[in-house]
Each structure stands twice: as structure tokens, then as C-alpha cells.
Scaffold this active site. Structure first.
Site, PDB file in Angstrom:
ATOM      1  N   ARG A 163      11.839  -5.572   5.130  1.00  0.00           N
ATOM      2  CA  ARG A 163      11.589  -4.164   4.791  1.00  0.00           C
ATOM      3  C   ARG A 163      12.527  -3.224   5.564  1.00  0.00           C
ATOM      4  O   ARG A 163      12.793  -3.430   6.742  1.00  0.00           O
ATOM      5  CB  ARG A 163      10.138  -3.802   5.135  1.00  0.00           C
ATOM      6  N   ARG A 188      -0.423  -9.113  13.228  1.00  0.00           N
ATOM      7  CA  ARG A 188      -1.028  -8.068  12.376  1.00  0.00           C
ATOM      8  C   ARG A 188      -1.855  -8.693  11.249  1.00  0.00           C
ATOM      9  O   ARG A 188      -2.925  -8.186  10.907  1.00  0.00           O
ATOM     10  CB  ARG A 188       0.074  -7.176  11.788  1.00  0.00           C
ATOM     11  N   ARG A 228      11.129  -1.378  11.173  1.00  0.00           N
ATOM     12  CA  ARG A 228      10.030  -1.022  12.081  1.00  0.00           C
ATOM     13  C   ARG A 228       9.931  -2.040  13.214  1.00  0.00           C
ATOM     14  O   ARG A 228      10.113  -3.230  13.004  1.00  0.00           O
ATOM     15  CB  ARG A 228       8.698  -0.974  11.298  1.00  0.00           C
ATOM     16  N   LYS A 287       0.845  -1.218   0.000  1.00  0.00           N
ATOM     17  CA  LYS A 287       0.000   0.000   0.000  1.00  0.00           C
ATOM     18  C   LYS A 287       0.875   1.261   0.000  1.00  0.00           C
ATOM     19  O   LYS A 287       0.677   2.165  -0.809  1.00  0.00           O
ATOM     20  CB  LYS A 287      -0.924   0.014   1.233  1.00  0.00           C
ATOM     21  N   ARG A 317      -9.963   0.612   8.438  1.00  0.00           N
ATOM     22  CA  ARG A 317      -9.496  -0.727   8.762  1.00  0.00           C
ATOM     23  C   ARG A 317     -10.533  -1.530   9.540  1.00  0.00           C
ATOM     24  O   ARG A 317     -10.276  -2.678   9.904  1.00  0.00           O
ATOM     25  CB  ARG A 317      -8.279  -0.581   9.665  1.00  0.00           C
TER      26      ARG A 317
HETATM   27  P1  AP5 Z   1       4.794  -1.666   1.909  1.00  0.00           P
HETATM   28  O1  AP5 Z   1       4.468  -0.852   0.704  1.00  0.00           O
HETATM   29  O2  AP5 Z   1       5.526  -1.026   3.013  1.00  0.00           O
HETATM   30  O3  AP5 Z   1       3.469  -2.419   2.426  1.00  0.00           O
HETATM   31  P2  AP5 Z   1       2.193  -1.869   3.195  1.00  0.00           P
HETATM   32  O4  AP5 Z   1       1.008  -2.492   2.557  1.00  0.00           O
HETATM   33  O5  AP5 Z   1       2.238  -0.395   3.279  1.00  0.00           O
HETATM   34  O6  AP5 Z   1       2.443  -2.567   4.597  1.00  0.00           O
HETATM   35  P3  AP5 Z   1       2.355  -1.984   6.078  1.00  0.00           P
HETATM   36  O7  AP5 Z   1       3.112  -2.941   6.953  1.00  0.00           O
HETATM   37  O8  AP5 Z   1       2.792  -0.565   6.116  1.00  0.00           O
HETATM   38  O9  AP5 Z   1       0.864  -2.104   6.360  1.00  0.00           O
HETATM   39  P4  AP5 Z   1       0.182  -2.095   7.703  1.00  0.00           P
HETATM   40  O10 AP5 Z   1      -1.196  -1.856   7.248  1.00  0.00           O
HETATM   41  O11 AP5 Z   1       0.383  -3.261   8.559  1.00  0.00           O
HETATM   42  O12 AP5 Z   1       0.947  -0.920   8.510  1.00  0.00           O
HETATM   43  P5  AP5 Z   1       0.501   0.541   8.889  1.00  0.00           P
HETATM   44  O13 AP5 Z   1       1.694   1.381   8.926  1.00  0.00           O
HETATM   45  O14 AP5 Z   1      -0.655   0.951   8.059  1.00  0.00           O
HETATM   46  O15 AP5 Z   1       5.633  -2.939   1.380  1.00  0.00           O
HETATM   47  C1  AP5 Z   1       6.086  -3.940   2.289  1.00  0.00           C
HETATM   48  C2  AP5 Z   1       7.448  -4.486   1.816  1.00  0.00           C
HETATM   49  O16 AP5 Z   1       7.264  -5.202   0.593  1.00  0.00           O
HETATM   50  C3  AP5 Z   1       8.475  -3.397   1.504  1.00  0.00           C
HETATM   51  O17 AP5 Z   1       9.743  -3.867   1.885  1.00  0.00           O
HETATM   52  C4  AP5 Z   1       8.397  -3.225  -0.013  1.00  0.00           C
HETATM   53  O18 AP5 Z   1       9.619  -2.795  -0.587  1.00  0.00           O
HETATM   54  C5  AP5 Z   1       8.036  -4.630  -0.464  1.00  0.00           C
HETATM   55  N1  AP5 Z   1       7.152  -4.649  -1.641  1.00  0.00           N
HETATM   56  C6  AP5 Z   1       6.086  -3.829  -1.889  1.00  0.00           C
HETATM   57  N2  AP5 Z   1       5.480  -4.179  -3.059  1.00  0.00           N
HETATM   58  C7  AP5 Z   1       6.178  -5.245  -3.538  1.00  0.00           C
HETATM   59  C8  AP5 Z   1       6.040  -6.051  -4.706  1.00  0.00           C
HETATM   60  N3  AP5 Z   1       5.059  -5.831  -5.608  1.00  0.00           N
HETATM   61  N4  AP5 Z   1       6.921  -7.060  -4.896  1.00  0.00           N
HETATM   62  C9  AP5 Z   1       7.925  -7.287  -3.993  1.00  0.00           C
HETATM   63  N5  AP5 Z   1       8.107  -6.565  -2.858  1.00  0.00           N
HETATM   64  C10 AP5 Z   1       7.237  -5.543  -2.638  1.00  0.00           C
HETATM   65  O19 AP5 Z   1      -0.051   0.319  10.366  1.00  0.00           O
HETATM   66  C11 AP5 Z   1       0.814   0.021  11.432  1.00  0.00           C
HETATM   67  C12 AP5 Z   1       0.037  -0.070  12.735  1.00  0.00           C
HETATM   68  O20 AP5 Z   1      -0.560   1.211  13.030  1.00  0.00           O
HETATM   69  C13 AP5 Z   1      -1.134  -1.059  12.773  1.00  0.00           C
HETATM   70  O21 AP5 Z   1      -0.709  -2.355  13.104  1.00  0.00           O
HETATM   71  C14 AP5 Z   1      -2.022  -0.429  13.858  1.00  0.00           C
HETATM   72  O22 AP5 Z   1      -1.511  -0.709  15.133  1.00  0.00           O
HETATM   73  C15 AP5 Z   1      -1.850   1.055  13.602  1.00  0.00           C
HETATM   74  N6  AP5 Z   1      -2.856   1.566  12.656  1.00  0.00           N
HETATM   75  C16 AP5 Z   1      -2.604   2.108  11.423  1.00  0.00           C
HETATM   76  N7  AP5 Z   1      -3.763   2.458  10.821  1.00  0.00           N
HETATM   77  C17 AP5 Z   1      -4.758   2.146  11.685  1.00  0.00           C
HETATM   78  C18 AP5 Z   1      -6.184   2.253  11.617  1.00  0.00           C
HETATM   79  N8  AP5 Z   1      -6.791   2.738  10.527  1.00  0.00           N
HETATM   80  N9  AP5 Z   1      -6.906   1.828  12.687  1.00  0.00           N
HETATM   81  C19 AP5 Z   1      -6.293   1.341  13.807  1.00  0.00           C
HETATM   82  N10 AP5 Z   1      -4.965   1.202  13.917  1.00  0.00           N
HETATM   83  C20 AP5 Z   1      -4.189   1.598  12.861  1.00  0.00           C
HETATM   84 MG    MG Z   2       2.447   0.998   4.877  1.00  0.00          MG
END
Ligand code: AP5
Ligand code: MG
Length: 218
Positions: free
Chosen positions: A129, A173, A162, A15, A90
Site C-alpha cells: 500500500r 494488527r 505507513r 475500508k 473496534r
Molecule cells: P485500505 O482501503 O487502505 O484498507 P483498510 O481496511 O482501510 O486498512 P487499514 O490498514 O487502514 O485498516 P486498519 O484498521 O488496520 O488501520 P487504521 O488506520 O484504521 O486498503 C488496503 C490496501 O489494499 C490498499 O493498498 C488498497 O489499494 C488495496 N485494496 C483495497 N481494496 C482492494 C481490493 N478489493 N482488491 C485489491 N486491493 C485492494 O488504524 C491504524 C491504527 O490506529 C490501529 O492499528 C490502532 O493502533 C489505531 N486505531 C485506529 N482506530 C482505532 C480504534 N477505533 N480504537 C483503537 N485504536 C485505533
Molecule cells: Mg484504512
């Protein structure tokens, strides 16, 4: 007319990676709830302290806090043209609150690209990552390595892993995603806004399919 796009998909789906590629092309602000929480943690705010207590466990931050934070963010000047949302909504309650907030802003959810990636791939993506300290630019030690290990190509800042990217927390997660977020796929499919993508393809191929799909819909 403002345009609101939601990037949906499990942790590690890509994402953030796709949002960074397409937000400029679409002229939309990239609003990542996770990035806003991490910024607050870095700055030692009360919101950051609260969010961190959930994030380190791989649990969701409570809906009321998250909804208030994103509603306020969407009302700012740089979201007048709309926004590209990453990591929000979410839960069913967040999706309903977003629909309401957008009515007030004179808009609606226009498209929901769902980046579908098999569960087996996600752990490897997240444990490999590396994230940039300064602006959250995203790398992977195998799939998208920086030119120099540990240094961001774009702003030269340090890359770090992270604290929620350790295998045990990643597994939690993914479980939380399946229970609380995956039901939104059906919600947006029913609304006719879902655009399903194969997120297991290489990064640039996912971007191309994503932009082509959005061009057809917007
Ligand atoms: P990346 O693009 O970083 O993936 P992502 O989908 O953004 O993954 P996240 O881990 O950031 O998602 P998340 O939803 O768990 O975390 P968030 O920060 O939102 O890519 C991942 C890796 O893969 C990278 O190394 C990249 O290079 C590689 N990659 C990407 N595309 C690729 C491809 N096509 N092929 C190969 N490799 C690839 O949330 C974190 C925490 O915050 C949550 O756990 C929660 O505690 C809190 N939180 C955030 N939002 C909310 C909400 N709305 N409600 C409640 N709590 C929340
Ligand atoms: Mg992300």
C-alpha cells in the site's frame, strides 16, 4: 433523520478505499479514527504522541481516548446528516459507547457492511500500500497503482508507506483485530444490521455490491 454506517473488516480489507468511493455518493462525512490519529501525529499534538506509541506496535489506542475523540467528532456540523465510520468501533466497549452517543444525537447504527477478506491476502495488500501525504488517498503498487510512481493522482502530493505497514506489525494488527474487533461481527449480526461482502473481489465490484446492499437497507 441521520444515517450512520460502520465499515467493519480486518486491516487491509479495503475500508478506507471503499469509504472514499461511497461517502460522496451517500452524502456522508467519512470519519476514520486511524486518519484522525495520523493527522494528530503529523501535527505533533499530545493526542498524536499518545496514539503513536500504540500504533507503531500495532496495538489499539485506549478506549477512553478513542471514544472521546470520535464522540466529539460526530457532534460537529458536518456530521448532521450522519457519518460513514471507518475503523471505529473496534472493541465491545467502543460499540456500546457509540450506541449511547447516537441515542443522544437522535440516531442509531443503520447498517454495518462487513468487508470479509481472507487473512492470507491482507499482508500482501498492506505491504504494497502507498498512502498520500496530503489527504490519505490510497493506492496499491499492483492492485491500484498511481499513474506516476510515488505521486498522488488526485492532489499531486507525495506517496509514503505507513510505518505500521511492515509485515511484522501487520501480523500483530491482524491478531489484535481477531481478538478484539472480530467479536463485533456477531454483535451487529444479532442487531440485524450486518451486511457481509466478499472483499476479495476487485475494488469496483466491491463498491457496486456495497452500494446495492445499502440501497436495499436504507
Ligand atoms: P485500505 O482501503 O487502505 O484498507 P483498510 O481496511 O482501510 O486498512 P487499514 O490498514 O487502514 O485498516 P486498519 O484498521 O488496520 O488501520 P487504521 O488506520 O484504521 O486498503 C488496503 C490496501 O489494499 C490498499 O493498498 C488498497 O489499494 C488495496 N485494496 C483495497 N481494496 C482492494 C481490493 N478489493 N482488491 C485489491 N486491493 C485492494 O488504524 C491504524 C491504527 O490506529 C490501529 O492499528 C490502532 O493502533 C489505531 N486505531 C485506529 N482506530 C482505532 C480504534 N477505533 N480504537 C483503537 N485504536 C485505533
Ligand atoms: Mg484504512
Amino acid at each position: 433523520m441521520s444515517v450512520y454506517i460502520i465499515l467493519l473488516g480486518p486491516p487491509g480489507a479495503g475500508k478506507g478505499t471503499q469509504a472514499k468511493v461511497i461517502s460522496q455518493k451517500l452524502g456522508l462525512s467519512h470519519i476514520s479514527s486511524g486518519d484522525i490519529f495520523r493527522e494528530n501525529i503529523k501535527n505533533g499534538t499530545e493526542l498524536g504522541k499518545l496514539a503513536n506509541s500504540f500504533m507503531v506496535k500495532g496495538e489499539l489506542v485506549p478506549d477512553d481516548v478513542t471514544i472521546a475523540m470520535i464522540s466529539e467528532r460526530l457532534s460537529r456540523q458536518d456530521c448532521q446528516a450522519g457519518a460513514l465510520l471507518d475503523g471505529f468501533p473496534r472493541t465491545a466497549a467502543q460499540a456500546a459507547a457509540l450506541d449511547e452517543a447516537l441515542v443522544k444525537l437522535g440516531g442509531k447504527v443503520n447498517a454495518v457492511p462487513y468487508i470479509n477478506v481472507p487473512e492470507a491476502v491482507l499482508v500482501e495488500r498492506l505491504t504494497g500500500r502507498w498512502t498520500c501525504r496530503e489527504a490519505g488517498h490510497i493506492y496499491h503498487e499492483k492492485h491500484n497503482p498511481p499513474r506516476q510512481a510515488g505521486v498522488c493522482d488526485i492532489d499531486g502530493s507525495e506517496l509514503y508507506q505507513r510505518s505500521d505497514d511492515v509485515a511484522e506489525t501487520v501480523i500483530r494488527r491482524i491478531r489484535v483485530y481477531l481478538e478484539q474487533t472480530a467479536p463485533l461481527i456477531a454483535y451487529y449480526r444479532q442487531q440485524g444490521t450486518l451486511l457481509e461482502l466478499d472483499g476479495a473481489l476487485p475494488i469496483d465490484q466491491v463498491s457496486q455490491t456495497l452500494l446495492a446492499g445499502l440501497a436495499e437497507r436504507l
